[in-house]
Design an enzyme around this catalytic site. Structure first.
Site, PDB file in Angstrom:
ATOM      1  N   LYS A   1       0.811  -1.191   0.000  1.00 55.71           N
ATOM      2  CA  LYS A   1       0.000   0.000   0.000  1.00 55.71           C
ATOM      3  C   LYS A   1       0.856   1.257   0.000  1.00 55.71           C
ATOM      4  O   LYS A   1       0.355   2.361  -0.179  1.00 55.71           O
ATOM      5  CB  LYS A   1      -0.895   0.017   1.256  1.00 55.71           C
ATOM      6  CG  LYS A   1      -1.720  -1.245   1.414  1.00 55.71           C
ATOM      7  CD  LYS A   1      -2.346  -1.273   2.827  1.00 55.71           C
ATOM      8  CE  LYS A   1      -3.174  -2.535   2.978  1.00 55.71           C
ATOM      9  NZ  LYS A   1      -2.720  -3.333   4.121  1.00 55.71           N
ATOM     10  N   GLY A   2       2.160   1.078   0.207  1.00 59.30           N
ATOM     11  CA  GLY A   2       3.061   2.211   0.402  1.00 59.30           C
ATOM     12  C   GLY A   2       3.146   3.183  -0.761  1.00 59.30           C
ATOM     13  O   GLY A   2       3.455   4.359  -0.591  1.00 59.30           O
TER      14      GLY A   2
ATOM     15  N   ARG B   1       0.376   6.418   7.218  1.00 59.43           N
ATOM     16  CA  ARG B   1       0.490   6.519   5.756  1.00 59.43           C
ATOM     17  C   ARG B   1      -0.145   7.801   5.235  1.00 59.43           C
ATOM     18  O   ARG B   1       0.200   8.302   4.175  1.00 59.43           O
ATOM     19  CB  ARG B   1      -0.217   5.337   5.077  1.00 59.43           C
ATOM     20  CG  ARG B   1       0.402   3.983   5.352  1.00 59.43           C
ATOM     21  CD  ARG B   1      -0.203   2.960   4.389  1.00 59.43           C
ATOM     22  NE  ARG B   1      -0.044   1.584   4.837  1.00 59.43           N
ATOM     23  CZ  ARG B   1       0.999   0.823   4.569  1.00 59.43           C
ATOM     24  NH1 ARG B   1       1.996   1.296   3.853  1.00 59.43           N
ATOM     25  NH2 ARG B   1       1.060  -0.431   4.979  1.00 59.43           N
TER      26      ARG B   1
ATOM     27  N   LYS C   1      17.311   4.328   0.755  1.00 60.18           N
ATOM     28  CA  LYS C   1      18.155   4.187   1.957  1.00 60.18           C
ATOM     29  C   LYS C   1      19.346   3.317   1.558  1.00 60.18           C
ATOM     30  O   LYS C   1      19.327   2.102   1.799  1.00 60.18           O
ATOM     31  CB  LYS C   1      17.350   3.440   3.025  1.00 60.18           C
ATOM     32  CG  LYS C   1      16.937   4.236   4.215  1.00 60.18           C
ATOM     33  CD  LYS C   1      16.434   3.285   5.291  1.00 60.18           C
ATOM     34  CE  LYS C   1      15.027   3.598   5.703  1.00 60.18           C
ATOM     35  NZ  LYS C   1      14.529   2.698   6.759  1.00 60.18           N
TER      36      LYS C   1
ATOM     37  N   ASP D   1      15.034  -0.139   0.420  1.00 57.07           N
ATOM     38  CA  ASP D   1      15.870  -0.283   1.618  1.00 57.07           C
ATOM     39  C   ASP D   1      16.851  -1.432   1.379  1.00 57.07           C
ATOM     40  O   ASP D   1      17.924  -1.223   0.825  1.00 57.07           O
ATOM     41  CB  ASP D   1      14.950  -0.519   2.826  1.00 57.07           C
ATOM     42  CG  ASP D   1      15.698  -0.659   4.130  1.00 57.07           C
ATOM     43  OD1 ASP D   1      16.866  -0.243   4.190  1.00 57.07           O
ATOM     44  OD2 ASP D   1      15.117  -1.183   5.106  1.00 57.07           O
TER      45      ASP D   1
ATOM     46  N   ASP E   1       7.362   3.141  -2.412  1.00 59.69           N
ATOM     47  CA  ASP E   1       7.675   4.258  -1.521  1.00 59.69           C
ATOM     48  C   ASP E   1       9.163   4.372  -1.244  1.00 59.69           C
ATOM     49  O   ASP E   1       9.729   5.461  -1.244  1.00 59.69           O
ATOM     50  CB  ASP E   1       6.867   4.144  -0.203  1.00 59.69           C
ATOM     51  CG  ASP E   1       6.932   2.749   0.432  1.00 59.69           C
ATOM     52  OD1 ASP E   1       7.699   1.892  -0.053  1.00 59.69           O
ATOM     53  OD2 ASP E   1       6.205   2.513   1.408  1.00 59.69           O
TER      54      ASP E   1
ATOM     55  N   ASP F   1       4.476   3.385   6.583  1.00 58.22           N
ATOM     56  CA  ASP F   1       3.729   3.124   7.810  1.00 58.22           C
ATOM     57  C   ASP F   1       4.587   2.570   8.932  1.00 58.22           C
ATOM     58  O   ASP F   1       5.684   2.060   8.724  1.00 58.22           O
ATOM     59  CB  ASP F   1       2.618   2.099   7.530  1.00 58.22           C
ATOM     60  CG  ASP F   1       3.184   0.694   7.360  1.00 58.22           C
ATOM     61  OD1 ASP F   1       4.020   0.488   6.452  1.00 58.22           O
ATOM     62  OD2 ASP F   1       2.821  -0.193   8.151  1.00 58.22           O
TER      63      ASP F   1
ATOM     64  N   PHE G   1      14.293   4.923  10.466  1.00 56.14           N
ATOM     65  CA  PHE G   1      12.930   4.500  10.153  1.00 56.14           C
ATOM     66  C   PHE G   1      12.029   5.720  10.005  1.00 56.14           C
ATOM     67  O   PHE G   1      11.930   6.536  10.904  1.00 56.14           O
ATOM     68  CB  PHE G   1      12.386   3.560  11.229  1.00 56.14           C
ATOM     69  CG  PHE G   1      11.131   2.878  10.807  1.00 56.14           C
ATOM     70  CD1 PHE G   1      11.171   1.764   9.985  1.00 56.14           C
ATOM     71  CD2 PHE G   1       9.895   3.373  11.197  1.00 56.14           C
ATOM     72  CE1 PHE G   1      10.002   1.141   9.559  1.00 56.14           C
ATOM     73  CE2 PHE G   1       8.714   2.760  10.779  1.00 56.14           C
ATOM     74  CZ  PHE G   1       8.776   1.650   9.963  1.00 56.14           C
ATOM     75  N   VAL G   2      11.391   5.842   8.851  1.00 57.26           N
ATOM     76  CA  VAL G   2      10.559   7.014   8.581  1.00 57.26           C
ATOM     77  C   VAL G   2       9.108   6.609   8.317  1.00 57.26           C
ATOM     78  O   VAL G   2       8.842   5.470   7.932  1.00 57.26           O
ATOM     79  CB  VAL G   2      11.106   7.827   7.373  1.00 57.26           C
ATOM     80  CG1 VAL G   2      12.455   8.436   7.700  1.00 57.26           C
ATOM     81  CG2 VAL G   2      11.192   6.972   6.109  1.00 57.26           C
TER      82      VAL G   2
HETATM   83  P1  IMP Z   1      13.139  -3.622   0.900  1.00 57.33           P
HETATM   84  O1  IMP Z   1      13.838  -2.694  -0.049  1.00 57.33           O
HETATM   85  O2  IMP Z   1      12.784  -4.941   0.315  1.00 57.33           O
HETATM   86  O3  IMP Z   1      13.877  -3.760   2.202  1.00 57.33           O
HETATM   87  O4  IMP Z   1      11.769  -3.097   1.360  1.00 57.33           O
HETATM   88  C1  IMP Z   1      11.157  -1.952   1.020  1.00 57.33           C
HETATM   89  C2  IMP Z   1       9.895  -1.949   1.863  1.00 57.33           C
HETATM   90  O5  IMP Z   1      10.219  -1.937   3.264  1.00 57.33           O
HETATM   91  C3  IMP Z   1       9.136  -0.685   1.609  1.00 57.33           C
HETATM   92  O6  IMP Z   1       8.197  -0.862   0.589  1.00 57.33           O
HETATM   93  C4  IMP Z   1       8.503  -0.421   2.958  1.00 57.33           C
HETATM   94  O7  IMP Z   1       7.263  -1.085   3.041  1.00 57.33           O
HETATM   95  C5  IMP Z   1       9.433  -1.030   3.964  1.00 57.33           C
HETATM   96  N1  IMP Z   1      10.315  -0.009   4.586  1.00 57.33           N
HETATM   97  C6  IMP Z   1      11.645   0.093   4.481  1.00 57.33           C
HETATM   98  N2  IMP Z   1      12.114   1.132   5.193  1.00 57.33           N
HETATM   99  C7  IMP Z   1      11.044   1.706   5.777  1.00 57.33           C
HETATM  100  C8  IMP Z   1      10.874   2.856   6.649  1.00 57.33           C
HETATM  101  O8  IMP Z   1      11.804   3.574   7.039  1.00 57.33           O
HETATM  102  N3  IMP Z   1       9.597   3.117   7.032  1.00 57.33           N
HETATM  103  C9  IMP Z   1       8.533   2.385   6.634  1.00 57.33           C
HETATM  104  N4  IMP Z   1       8.644   1.313   5.825  1.00 57.33           N
HETATM  105  C10 IMP Z   1       9.887   0.971   5.396  1.00 57.33           C
HETATM  106 MG    MG Z   2       6.047  -1.225   1.103  1.00 52.51          MG
END
Ligand code: IMP
Ligand code: MG
Length: 177
Positions: A42-43, A163, A129, A101, A98, A157, A150-151
């Protein structure tokens, strides 16, 4: 809800500028093409909705919902909870999320659309990030880079909340401890 926020790191007007810039870039890069813009629920919701308003050419919109988890393998894996409705084969697609990470989500999704024989696949994230990265992937379009913090807000969320904040901020410690 706003009382839970320690500080704002990206204001609503900064977000607006980012959406304008990325929308203009995508419009230019996809001139004469009709890409499918695919948001990860949903991000992606506020970001995708503002971004597409700044894309000037023909696009279609689709959504998917995935959950990622770190398995035994360093690349982790994703589960598709809601798939796209569009036919992907031969299409140019832009995946919108969104934040990137660890990169596990985007890496797996890119692989998924490669298997579905998309003509081209690009990725667009509001936030990056880079210090969190566990797998080798970079987004093609990035709004802005943030430190490993963490944001929440504007789609991001904590336990499903925040959100709907119109900006991006950091939570007060007492909220998540
Ligand atoms: P990754 O790149 O697979 O680690 O994951 C990305 C997902 O992790 C994003 O779509 C978010 O849902 C979640 N995420 C990563 N960092 C944050 C944060 O700082 N706040 C909220 N959600 C985050
Ligand atoms: Mg997400």
């Amino acid at each position: 809800m706003k009382n839970d926020i320690l500080k704002t790191i990206i204001s609503d007007s900064e977000i607006e500028q980012i959406c304008k810039r990325l929308g203009a870039q995508i419009s230019k890069d996809y001139e004469g093409k009709k890409p499918i813009v695919i948001g990860l629920l949903k991000g992606c919701l506020p970001f995708m909705s503002d971004l597409v308003k700044h894309i000037s050419g023909y696009i279609t919109i689709d959504y998917m919902s995935v959950s990622s988890y770190d398995g035994m393998a360093s690349t982790g894996a994703i589960t598709i909870k809601k798939d796209v409705e569009s036919i992907i084969e031969g299409k140019d697609i832009i995946i919108v999320d969104d934040i990137i990470d660890t990169g596990v989500t985007l890496l797996n999704i890119v692989e998924y659309f490669k298997e579905k024989k998309a003509n081209s696949i690009k990725t667009c994230c509001l936030l990056d990030k880079p210090e969190g990265r566990k797998v080798a992937i970079e987004a093609d379009y990035i709004g802005t880079t943030i430190p490993k913090e963490f944001v929440v807000g504007y789609g991001l969320d904590f336990n499903g909340y925040y959100r709907n904040l119109p900006f991006i901020g950091v939570l007060k410690k007492e909220v998540y401890e």
